[in-house]
Design a protein around this motif. Structure first.
Motif, PDB file in Angstrom:
ATOM      1  N   SER A 106     -75.598 -91.541  37.393  1.00  0.00           N
ATOM      2  CA  SER A 106     -74.649 -90.731  38.158  1.00  0.00           C
ATOM      3  C   SER A 106     -74.218 -91.406  39.458  1.00  0.00           C
ATOM      4  CB  SER A 106     -75.253 -89.359  38.486  1.00  0.00           C
ATOM      5  OG  SER A 106     -76.378 -89.503  39.341  1.00  0.00           O
ATOM      6  N   GLY A 107     -75.055 -92.308  39.965  1.00  0.00           N
ATOM      7  CA  GLY A 107     -74.705 -92.934  41.226  1.00  0.00           C
ATOM      8  C   GLY A 107     -74.194 -94.352  41.111  1.00  0.00           C
ATOM      9  N   ASP A 108     -73.948 -94.812  39.885  1.00  0.00           N
ATOM     10  CA  ASP A 108     -73.586 -96.217  39.688  1.00  0.00           C
ATOM     11  C   ASP A 108     -72.327 -96.623  40.456  1.00  0.00           C
ATOM     12  OD1 ASP A 108     -75.759 -96.383  38.112  1.00  0.00           O
ATOM     13  OD2 ASP A 108     -74.707 -96.806  36.232  1.00  0.00           O
ATOM     14  N   ALA A 109     -71.340 -95.739  40.499  1.00  0.00           N
ATOM     15  CA  ALA A 109     -70.092 -96.089  41.170  1.00  0.00           C
ATOM     16  C   ALA A 109     -70.280 -96.240  42.676  1.00  0.00           C
ATOM     17  CB  ALA A 109     -69.034 -95.022  40.882  1.00  0.00           C
ATOM     18  N   ILE A 110     -71.261 -95.504  43.235  1.00  0.00           N
ATOM     19  CA  ILE A 110     -71.494 -95.539  44.681  1.00  0.00           C
ATOM     20  C   ILE A 110     -72.471 -96.641  45.078  1.00  0.00           C
ATOM     21  CG2 ILE A 110     -72.263 -94.139  46.656  1.00  0.00           C
ATOM     22  CD1 ILE A 110     -71.494 -91.675  45.109  1.00  0.00           C
ATOM     23  N   THR A 111     -73.263 -97.135  44.125  1.00  0.00           N
ATOM     24  CA  THR A 111     -74.330 -98.085  44.451  1.00  0.00           C
ATOM     25  C   THR A 111     -73.861 -99.265  45.294  1.00  0.00           C
ATOM     26  OG1 THR A 111     -75.671 -97.459  42.538  1.00  0.00           O
ATOM     27  CG2 THR A 111     -76.052 -99.653  43.480  1.00  0.00           C
ATOM     28  N   PRO A 112     -72.819-100.005  44.907  1.00  0.00           N
ATOM     29  CA  PRO A 112     -72.420-101.144  45.746  1.00  0.00           C
ATOM     30  C   PRO A 112     -71.931-100.717  47.137  1.00  0.00           C
ATOM     31  CG  PRO A 112     -70.800-100.760  44.004  1.00  0.00           C
ATOM     32  CD  PRO A 112     -71.986 -99.909  43.689  1.00  0.00           C
ATOM     33  N   ILE A 113     -71.296 -99.556  47.218  1.00  0.00           N
ATOM     34  CA  ILE A 113     -70.832 -99.050  48.515  1.00  0.00           C
ATOM     35  C   ILE A 113     -72.028 -98.701  49.395  1.00  0.00           C
ATOM     36  CG2 ILE A 113     -69.515 -97.217  49.650  1.00  0.00           C
ATOM     37  CD1 ILE A 113     -67.875 -96.990  47.043  1.00  0.00           C
ATOM     38  N   ALA A 114     -73.018 -98.030  48.807  1.00  0.00           N
ATOM     39  CA  ALA A 114     -74.206 -97.622  49.561  1.00  0.00           C
ATOM     40  C   ALA A 114     -74.988 -98.833  50.043  1.00  0.00           C
ATOM     41  CB  ALA A 114     -75.088 -96.733  48.680  1.00  0.00           C
ATOM     42  N   GLN A 115     -75.161 -99.817  49.184  1.00  0.00           N
ATOM     43  CA  GLN A 115     -75.923-101.001  49.560  1.00  0.00           C
ATOM     44  C   GLN A 115     -75.212-101.810  50.633  1.00  0.00           C
ATOM     45  OE1 GLN A 115     -76.625-102.848  45.735  1.00  0.00           O
ATOM     46  NE2 GLN A 115     -78.568-101.757  45.475  1.00  0.00           N
ATOM     47  N   ALA A 116     -73.899-101.908  50.547  1.00  0.00           N
ATOM     48  CA  ALA A 116     -73.147-102.630  51.573  1.00  0.00           C
ATOM     49  C   ALA A 116     -73.195-101.881  52.904  1.00  0.00           C
ATOM     50  CB  ALA A 116     -71.699-102.823  51.116  1.00  0.00           C
ATOM     51  N   TRP A 117     -73.097-100.557  52.840  1.00  0.00           N
ATOM     52  CA  TRP A 117     -73.113 -99.745  54.064  1.00  0.00           C
ATOM     53  C   TRP A 117     -74.407 -99.924  54.836  1.00  0.00           C
ATOM     54  CZ3 TRP A 117     -76.248 -95.557  55.501  1.00  0.00           C
ATOM     55  CH2 TRP A 117     -75.809 -94.809  56.602  1.00  0.00           C
ATOM     56  N   ILE A 118     -75.548 -99.818  54.152  1.00  0.00           N
ATOM     57  CA  ILE A 118     -76.820 -99.905  54.881  1.00  0.00           C
ATOM     58  C   ILE A 118     -77.091-101.331  55.348  1.00  0.00           C
ATOM     59  CG2 ILE A 118     -78.345-100.272  52.884  1.00  0.00           C
ATOM     60  CD1 ILE A 118     -80.300 -98.324  54.297  1.00  0.00           C
ATOM     61  N   ALA A 119     -76.637-102.324  54.615  1.00  0.00           N
ATOM     62  CA  ALA A 119     -76.814-103.717  55.046  1.00  0.00           C
ATOM     63  C   ALA A 119     -76.014-103.987  56.318  1.00  0.00           C
ATOM     64  CB  ALA A 119     -76.394-104.672  53.936  1.00  0.00           C
ATOM     65  N   GLU A 120     -74.774-103.512  56.349  1.00  0.00           N
ATOM     66  CA  GLU A 120     -73.928-103.714  57.531  1.00  0.00           C
ATOM     67  C   GLU A 120     -74.436-102.900  58.721  1.00  0.00           C
ATOM     68  OE1 GLU A 120     -70.048-102.698  56.203  1.00  0.00           O
ATOM     69  OE2 GLU A 120     -69.964-104.315  54.713  1.00  0.00           O
ATOM     70  N   PHE A 121     -74.874-101.683  58.462  1.00  0.00           N
ATOM     71  CA  PHE A 121     -75.422-100.812  59.506  1.00  0.00           C
ATOM     72  C   PHE A 121     -76.640-101.479  60.148  1.00  0.00           C
ATOM     73  CE2 PHE A 121     -76.686 -96.030  60.205  1.00  0.00           C
ATOM     74  CZ  PHE A 121     -76.674 -96.242  61.569  1.00  0.00           C
ATOM     75  N   SER A 122     -77.546-101.942  59.335  1.00  0.00           N
ATOM     76  CA  SER A 122     -78.767-102.576  59.830  1.00  0.00           C
ATOM     77  C   SER A 122     -78.451-103.826  60.632  1.00  0.00           C
ATOM     78  CB  SER A 122     -79.693-102.914  58.659  1.00  0.00           C
ATOM     79  OG  SER A 122     -79.993-101.766  57.905  1.00  0.00           O
ATOM     80  N   GLN A 123     -77.495-104.591  60.166  1.00  0.00           N
ATOM     81  CA  GLN A 123     -77.129-105.830  60.858  1.00  0.00           C
ATOM     82  C   GLN A 123     -76.527-105.531  62.230  1.00  0.00           C
ATOM     83  OE1 GLN A 123     -77.900-108.888  59.949  1.00  0.00           O
ATOM     84  NE2 GLN A 123     -76.964-109.712  61.799  1.00  0.00           N
ATOM     85  N   GLU A 124     -75.721-104.495  62.328  1.00  0.00           N
ATOM     86  CA  GLU A 124     -75.105-104.141  63.599  1.00  0.00           C
ATOM     87  C   GLU A 124     -76.147-103.699  64.632  1.00  0.00           C
ATOM     88  OE1 GLU A 124     -71.832-104.105  64.806  1.00  0.00           O
ATOM     89  OE2 GLU A 124     -71.468-105.400  63.079  1.00  0.00           O
ATOM     90  N   LEU A 125     -77.276-103.179  64.154  1.00  0.00           N
ATOM     91  CA  LEU A 125     -78.311-102.697  65.070  1.00  0.00           C
ATOM     92  C   LEU A 125     -79.321-103.775  65.454  1.00  0.00           C
ATOM     93  CD1 LEU A 125     -79.110 -99.168  63.586  1.00  0.00           C
ATOM     94  CD2 LEU A 125     -77.926 -99.672  65.734  1.00  0.00           C
ATOM     95  N   ARG A 126     -79.254-104.946  64.857  1.00  0.00           N
ATOM     96  CA  ARG A 126     -80.253-105.987  65.113  1.00  0.00           C
ATOM     97  C   ARG A 126     -80.422-106.330  66.595  1.00  0.00           C
ATOM     98  NH1 ARG A 126     -83.874-105.389  62.297  1.00  0.00           N
ATOM     99  NH2 ARG A 126     -84.763-107.318  63.081  1.00  0.00           N
TER     100      ARG A 126
END
Length: 294
Positions: A220-240
């Motif tokens: 059910s979440g396959d379509a969102i998976t790449p969006i979710a993974q990119a979002w948290i990776a970018e979020f984490s990087q901005e907070l470094r």
């Protein structure tokens, strides 16, 4: 414990294999062997006051976050607090051990005075209060991904602005930025025998987290998976620039210099203990502690 002739069961305490006890307290799961039993010294806790405050929208985010990080971690050693920021609301949770509703509200008054939050307080036995918080529940998302981090200095306004920008663009309402105050609580003091946990001086711990998909509905979440993974990776990087270190029990896969992020200067000592108790590196996985070679 792993040896060339097979496994060996040992008892570990501050007087027997004290080096291994030190390592097991903070090194993370599965590095040195299999723990088959634990003995705890428990503390009595008759009642808690559990406070929840809710701010609708994110307009009060800067005031809430900045006030919380500068007051709540130092309010009282009996008080534990968390902020949880979602797309459409800000949540504050406070748990006061052996305290009243009035006392909990007074300790958190600086934060509660920001904006116009809805505040509820539940008092009662610890077990009864937390019985309804067990997860997963039916409405939990099927997938979660977190990124762990610690903070030693208060977030500046720019960092809080980063949180707001990413939360407004979060892939789902379940996604959140979660914090937990450390401050001057009991975690600042090591137990007898010490521990390998290196983040005792943190102001707070936090996690960007993304949840997506529906439980019981495969793919059910396959379509969102790449969006979710990119979002948290970018979020984490901005907070470094505003964080340091990571929590080994919430591992950050693909993180550079994870050894020092988890264990800091303790890493070399942990490698020597690993070589002593598991020289053949039987217990290994991605980001596990390798045995010292000399």
């Amino acid at each position: 414990m792993s040896r060339s002739s097979g496994a060996k069961a040992i008892e570990v305490d501050p007087w027997k294999h004290s080096d291994l006890l030190w390592a097991l307290r903070g090194a993370g799961n599965g590095n040195f062997g299999i723990v088959t039993s634990l003995t705890y010294k428990v503390a009595p806790l008759k009642s808690v006051a559990y406070l929840q405050a809710t701010w609708e929208g994110l307009d009060d985010l800067y005031g809430v976050f900045d006030t919380w990080q500068r007051t709540a971690p130092f309010a009282d050693n009996r008080l534990g607090t968390q902020l949880e920021i979602h797309k459409s609301q800000i949540l504050l949770f406070g748990v006061l051990a052996e305290g009243s509703e009035a006392e909990a509200k007074k300790l958190l008054e600086p934060v509660l005075s920001v904006g116009n939050p809805e505040v509820t307080v539940q008092t009662g036995g610890w077990g009864d209060t937390y019985a309804g918080f067990q997860i997963p529940t039916a409405d939990e998302p099927a997938n979660w991904k977190f990124f762990s981090q610690f903070t030693s200095e208060p977030f500046p306004k720019k960092a809080i602005s980063v949180i707001r920008a990413f939360m407004e663009d979060a892939p789902s309402e379940d996604s959140n930025f979660f914090t937990q105050a450390f401050g001057t609580g009991a975690q600042t003091s090591e137990p007898f025998g010490g521990t390998a946990f290196r983040h005792r001086d943190a102001l707070f711990y936090s996690e960007p987290g993304v949840g997506w998909g529906t439980r019981g509905e495969p793919d059910s979440g396959d379509a969102i998976t790449p969006i979710a993974q990119a979002w948290i990776a970018e979020f984490s990087q901005e907070l470094r620039p505003y964080v340091n270190g990571a929590y080994v029990n919430v591992p950050n896969i693909g993180m550079a210099e994870w050894e020092t992020a988890y264990w800091g200067r303790n890493f070399d000592r942990l490698r020597k203990i690993k070589a002593k108790y598991d020289p053949h590196n039987v217990f290994q996985y991605e980001q596990s502690i390798p045995p010292a070679t000399h």
